[in-house]
Write a protein that holds these residues in place. Structure first.
Motif, PDB file in Angstrom:
ATOM      1  N   GLY A 152       0.804  -1.218   0.000  1.00  0.00           N
ATOM      2  CA  GLY A 152       0.000   0.000   0.000  1.00  0.00           C
ATOM      3  C   GLY A 152       0.833   1.262   0.000  1.00  0.00           C
ATOM      4  N   PRO A 153       0.193   2.404  -0.325  1.00  0.00           N
ATOM      5  CA  PRO A 153       0.899   3.688  -0.318  1.00  0.00           C
ATOM      6  C   PRO A 153       1.407   4.019   1.079  1.00  0.00           C
ATOM      7  N   GLY A 154       2.673   4.361   1.164  1.00  0.00           N
ATOM      8  CA  GLY A 154       3.252   4.721   2.449  1.00  0.00           C
ATOM      9  C   GLY A 154       3.732   3.550   3.274  1.00  0.00           C
ATOM     10  N   ASP A 155       3.424   2.302   2.868  1.00  0.00           N
ATOM     11  CA  ASP A 155       3.869   1.126   3.613  1.00  0.00           C
ATOM     12  C   ASP A 155       5.269   0.714   3.161  1.00  0.00           C
ATOM     13  N   SER A 156       5.962  -0.003   4.039  1.00  0.00           N
ATOM     14  CA  SER A 156       7.286  -0.503   3.700  1.00  0.00           C
ATOM     15  C   SER A 156       7.276  -2.025   3.777  1.00  0.00           C
ATOM     16  N   MET A 157       8.342  -2.638   3.302  1.00  0.00           N
ATOM     17  CA  MET A 157       8.434  -4.092   3.330  1.00  0.00           C
ATOM     18  C   MET A 157       8.800  -4.631   4.703  1.00  0.00           C
ATOM     19  N   ARG A 206       7.314  -4.501   7.694  1.00  0.00           N
ATOM     20  CA  ARG A 206       6.255  -5.231   8.395  1.00  0.00           C
ATOM     21  C   ARG A 206       5.894  -6.509   7.658  1.00  0.00           C
ATOM     22  N   VAL A 207       5.938  -6.460   6.324  1.00  0.00           N
ATOM     23  CA  VAL A 207       5.666  -7.665   5.554  1.00  0.00           C
ATOM     24  C   VAL A 207       6.663  -8.761   5.931  1.00  0.00           C
ATOM     25  N   LYS A 208       7.943  -8.403   6.017  1.00  0.00           N
ATOM     26  CA  LYS A 208       8.959  -9.375   6.421  1.00  0.00           C
ATOM     27  C   LYS A 208       8.695  -9.912   7.819  1.00  0.00           C
ATOM     28  N   GLU A 209       8.290  -9.020   8.719  1.00  0.00           N
ATOM     29  CA  GLU A 209       7.992  -9.440  10.097  1.00  0.00           C
ATOM     30  C   GLU A 209       6.880 -10.482  10.126  1.00  0.00           C
ATOM     31  N   GLU A 210       5.811 -10.243   9.324  1.00  0.00           N
ATOM     32  CA  GLU A 210       4.692 -11.176   9.310  1.00  0.00           C
ATOM     33  C   GLU A 210       5.108 -12.518   8.707  1.00  0.00           C
ATOM     34  N   LEU A 211       5.900 -12.490   7.658  1.00  0.00           N
ATOM     35  CA  LEU A 211       6.357 -13.738   7.046  1.00  0.00           C
ATOM     36  C   LEU A 211       7.223 -14.531   8.011  1.00  0.00           C
ATOM     37  N   GLU A 212       8.088 -13.822   8.712  1.00  0.00           N
ATOM     38  CA  GLU A 212       8.947 -14.496   9.690  1.00  0.00           C
ATOM     39  C   GLU A 212       8.126 -15.032  10.856  1.00  0.00           C
ATOM     40  N   HIS A 270      -1.031  -6.789 -12.682  1.00  0.00           N
ATOM     41  CA  HIS A 270      -0.616  -6.924 -11.288  1.00  0.00           C
ATOM     42  C   HIS A 270       0.906  -6.820 -11.191  1.00  0.00           C
ATOM     43  N   HIS A 271       1.391  -5.587 -11.088  1.00  0.00           N
ATOM     44  CA  HIS A 271       2.842  -5.432 -11.162  1.00  0.00           C
ATOM     45  C   HIS A 271       3.372  -4.249 -10.362  1.00  0.00           C
ATOM     46  N   LEU A 272       2.510  -3.380  -9.821  1.00  0.00           N
ATOM     47  CA  LEU A 272       2.983  -2.136  -9.227  1.00  0.00           C
ATOM     48  C   LEU A 272       3.934  -2.356  -8.053  1.00  0.00           C
ATOM     49  N   ALA A 273       3.757  -3.459  -7.313  1.00  0.00           N
ATOM     50  CA  ALA A 273       4.583  -3.692  -6.125  1.00  0.00           C
ATOM     51  C   ALA A 273       5.774  -4.614  -6.391  1.00  0.00           C
ATOM     52  N   LEU A 274       6.000  -4.996  -7.631  1.00  0.00           N
ATOM     53  CA  LEU A 274       7.055  -5.970  -7.906  1.00  0.00           C
ATOM     54  C   LEU A 274       8.440  -5.461  -7.534  1.00  0.00           C
ATOM     55  N   LYS A 275       8.713  -4.186  -7.781  1.00  0.00           N
ATOM     56  CA  LYS A 275      10.058  -3.665  -7.530  1.00  0.00           C
ATOM     57  C   LYS A 275      10.434  -3.732  -6.054  1.00  0.00           C
ATOM     58  N   PRO A 276       9.612  -3.213  -5.128  1.00  0.00           N
ATOM     59  CA  PRO A 276       9.992  -3.333  -3.714  1.00  0.00           C
ATOM     60  C   PRO A 276      10.102  -4.780  -3.249  1.00  0.00           C
ATOM     61  N   GLN A 300      11.093  -7.323  -5.135  1.00  0.00           N
ATOM     62  CA  GLN A 300      12.347  -7.888  -5.643  1.00  0.00           C
ATOM     63  C   GLN A 300      13.557  -7.336  -4.894  1.00  0.00           C
ATOM     64  N   LEU A 301      13.477  -6.076  -4.494  1.00  0.00           N
ATOM     65  CA  LEU A 301      14.569  -5.509  -3.695  1.00  0.00           C
ATOM     66  C   LEU A 301      14.652  -6.172  -2.324  1.00  0.00           C
ATOM     67  N   ALA A 302      13.483  -6.503  -1.768  1.00  0.00           N
ATOM     68  CA  ALA A 302      13.456  -7.129  -0.438  1.00  0.00           C
ATOM     69  C   ALA A 302      13.836  -8.604  -0.492  1.00  0.00           C
ATOM     70  N   PHE A 303      13.482  -9.292  -1.597  1.00  0.00           N
ATOM     71  CA  PHE A 303      13.745 -10.729  -1.707  1.00  0.00           C
ATOM     72  C   PHE A 303      14.432 -11.021  -3.047  1.00  0.00           C
ATOM     73  N   PRO A 304      15.686 -10.614  -3.190  1.00  0.00           N
ATOM     74  CA  PRO A 304      16.384 -10.757  -4.481  1.00  0.00           C
ATOM     75  C   PRO A 304      16.618 -12.200  -4.894  1.00  0.00           C
ATOM     76  N   GLU A 305      16.584 -13.144  -3.951  1.00  0.00           N
ATOM     77  CA  GLU A 305      16.831 -14.544  -4.289  1.00  0.00           C
ATOM     78  C   GLU A 305      15.588 -15.264  -4.773  1.00  0.00           C
ATOM     79  N   ALA A 306      14.406 -14.640  -4.642  1.00  0.00           N
ATOM     80  CA  ALA A 306      13.162 -15.289  -5.054  1.00  0.00           C
ATOM     81  C   ALA A 306      13.080 -15.362  -6.577  1.00  0.00           C
ATOM     82  N   SER A 307      12.367 -16.373  -7.075  1.00  0.00           N
ATOM     83  CA  SER A 307      12.132 -16.506  -8.513  1.00  0.00           C
ATOM     84  C   SER A 307      10.816 -15.814  -8.849  1.00  0.00           C
ATOM     85  N   PHE A 308      10.896 -14.775  -9.671  1.00  0.00           N
ATOM     86  CA  PHE A 308       9.708 -14.027 -10.070  1.00  0.00           C
ATOM     87  C   PHE A 308       9.183 -14.598 -11.382  1.00  0.00           C
ATOM     88  N   LEU A 309       7.908 -15.008 -11.382  1.00  0.00           N
ATOM     89  CA  LEU A 309       7.283 -15.618 -12.544  1.00  0.00           C
ATOM     90  C   LEU A 309       6.085 -14.779 -12.986  1.00  0.00           C
TER      91      LEU A 309
END
Length: 614
Positions: free
Chosen positions: A450-455, A457-463, A480-486, A488-497
């Motif tokens: 979402g606007p103004g949110d960072s990754m 908290r998302v990482k915290e919830e996943l952990e 469905h692509h607007l959030a792909l960049k953040p 990929q920066l947060a999880f560079p090792e993931a495979s994006f399909l």
């Protein structure tokens, strides 16, 4: 198809203190012969006030006015598209915008001869938001300046004595002339003997001299006058849609301009010819749109420039578009608190976040389109998906009623955009994403932020839910692509399909070249034969996983890798890629829990929502 209408966008990536309207002129040594802009050109980079021109091609009495020698041949198409009324309204609107104070634009410094000095510094000026260029075609009475007087359409101009200079048929048609102009004004326009009244409007209206052929570039002063005003975007209108307009479009594209074709401001000798060029040829070289959408984009761009200028003066940083495109008081749904919850065994849902679907990515930059433009684009999708049924309905004279029953048409009316096409309040949906636990790590379907949110908290919830590492991230459709960049920066090792998309939309591998995709899922089992077994489509499977780049040798060399990835995914999910000539959405069925995971497919497949056959 959506991206074809995405050219008129507002670039919101500008930082504070950067000039609002500047044009980086190219070093002549770096620009190939025949081009105006060095690579990558200006196409698709958005519409900017002061750097935009509408080029009206051959709006002359011979075509546009009753009594003209060619009027009968184009009258039917003119009536079907209302092109003369639309062009006249566009001219009035643009001249009205030019009278608004405080609109900054660009200008190149000029040489003593009055032309642009390539490579010179740039300074702000008070240019109009949009220039109106007029390109009439004329010949002398003997046709001696006709460049191909015995061949094709130019041969017809010669034999029928069309557009002869000094005759009524060669004059600019009255609806496009500035109010109060006399025949003398028209005759002297562009010469040194111009009245003060004419000079007052020529800041907006520009006459192109020397057009004798089909494209408006060869032998004319068009390019010189475009460069002198710093124009980067050209919107085309006029006669004929599949001849001079198309020829000019192709050359403008080759020169590196951002080209827009105004589909309701062009006409030709048949509706078949009109439909062929506007639906098939134009999207190859331009962004087709209506004049209403074009004006909405111009007004939106002006709005954002004013907001950005005000913020820049206050010294605020414009690193994110949220600062300049949101109203001060947000609606409740835009600030809804999101949550992370388990919905089935090993299946989690995160959200909702408000996603403003006016936002998109063009040339790796975040841009903002007018809400009206987006809603009408959705209506086009609904109509295209229902093409056979829509044709039947239209034949019965029920097309308008059908359109008004679509959810997007109702939304359009609800936003008041029928009467105010320039309204630009946020328009979008509340969106969730799905996270599925795998044997190791997790898969994320349709990532959102979402606007103004960072990754963080998302990482915290996943952990917190023992879902790390993120193994796969799936962008289910080109929308469905607007959030792909953040992500990929947060999880560079993931495979994006992503999916292979469809005829209406380009795949994300082309739309988002800033994202490193590991593979593309496609629907057709026959694709396995095309790739000679490059990627593991096996018994019981209806999908193929292949390379994100169109490199057949790489596909063949990497077939085992793709097969292994598809094996792992297929162990956890039944996978389908919808071959719907629309978005080509990836849909998953989680085997262990029986959970169906999709994004837009359900509401896009419901006739009550998007119309027959949607």
């Amino acid at each position: 198809f959506g991206s074809r209408q995405a050219g008129a966008a507002v670039d919101l990536s500008r930082g504070a203190g950067q000039p609002l309207c500047t044009m980086a002129t190219s070093d002549p040594a770096q620009v190939p012969s025949g081009r105006t802009f060095a690579a990558p050109g200006r196409g698709g980079l958005g519409l900017h006030p002061g750097r935009t021109a509408v080029l009206f091609i051959e709006f002359q009495n011979e075509f546009a006015t009753k009594g003209g020698k060619l009027h009968g041949s184009v009258r039917e198409c003119m009536g079907e598209t209302s092109m003369l009324d639309n062009a006249s309204s566009l001219v009035r609107e643009v001249r009205g915008l030019a009278g608004q104070p405080g609109q900054q634009a660009i200008a190149t410094s000029e040489t003593a001869a009055g032309g642009p000095e390539v490579g010179s510094s740039v300074k702000p000026c008070q240019n109009p938001p949009v220039f109106l260029f007029h390109a009439p075609i004329t010949f002398d009475e003997h046709g001696s300046d006709n460049p191909n007087r015995y061949l094709g359409i130019l041969g017809g101009c010669d034999s029928d004595k069309l557009f002869v200079r000094g005759t009524w048929g060669a004059e600019l048609c009255p609806p496009l002339r500035p109010e109060g102009w006399t025949e003398k004004d028209w005759a002297t326009w562009g010469s040194e003997q111009v009245s003060d009244e004419v000079k007052a409007v020529t800041k907006v209206d520009v006459l192109v001299k020397g057009k004798r052929g089909l494209s408006a570039f060869p032998g004319t002063d068009l390019l010189e006058k475009l460069q002198a005003r710093g124009v980067e975007t050209i919107a085309l209108a006029g006669f004929m849609a599949n001849c001079c307009v198309e020829s000019t479009m192709r050359e403008a594209c080759e020169r590196g301009f951002n080209v827009i074709t105004l589909t309701d401001c062009v006409a030709t000798t048949s509706m078949a010819g009109y439909n062929a060029c506007t639906n098939i040829t134009y999207p190859f070289f331009s962004t087709p749109m209506t004049s209403v959408s074009f004006l909405a984009a111009v007004r939106c761009a002006l709005e954002e420039e004013c907001k950005a200028a005000a913020l820049a003066e206050l010294g605020e940083n414009l690193q994110h578009c949220d600062a300049c495109c949101r109203p001060a008081k947000r609606r409740k749904q835009e600030t809804s608190e999101w949550a992370f919850s388990q919905v089935a065994s090993d299946v989690f849902q995160a959200g909702p976040w408000f996603v403003d679907v006016r936002q998109s990515i063009l040339a790796e930059k975040l841009v903002l389109r007018p809400g009206e433009h987006e809603l009408r684009r959705y209506l086009v999708f609904a109509a295209a998906a229902a093409a056979p049924k829509a044709a039947d309905v239209a034949a019965e004279g029920q097309n308008q009623a059908w359109d008004e029953n679509l959810i997007y048409a109702k939304k359009l009316a609800g936003y008041g955009l029928h009467t105010d096409p320039t309204k630009t309040e946020p328009f979008g949906w509340l969106c969730n994403m799905t996270v599925v636990r795998l044997t190791e790590g997790c898969l994320v379907y349709s990532p959102v932020l979402g606007p103004g949110d960072s990754m963080d908290r998302v990482k915290e919830e996943l952990e917190k839910h023992s879902l790390l590492p993120v193994r796969f991230v799936i962008a289910p459709s080109p929308q469905h692509h607007l959030a792909l960049k953040p992500w990929q920066l947060a999880f560079p090792e993931a495979s994006f399909l992503c999916g292979a998309a469809s005829g209406q939309m380009p795949p994300l591998t082309r739309k988002r070249r800033d994202i490193r995709f590991a593979g593309v899922l496609s629907a057709s089992p026959e694709a396995k034969q095309v790739l000679d077994g490059a990627a593991g489509a096996g018994p019981g499977r209806n999908v193929l996983l292949s390379s994100p780049t169109p490199d057949r040798e790489k596909d063949l060399a990497s077939g085992e890798k793709y097969a292994a990835v598809l094996d792992e995914l297929s162990a956890a999910f039944e996978i389908a890629v919808l071959d719907d000539n629309r978005s080509g959405e990836i849909v998953l069925l989680h085997r262990a829990s029986g959970t169906l995971i999709l994004s837009d497919a359900l509401y896009k497949s419901t006739p009550e929502v998007v119309g027959p056959g949607g």
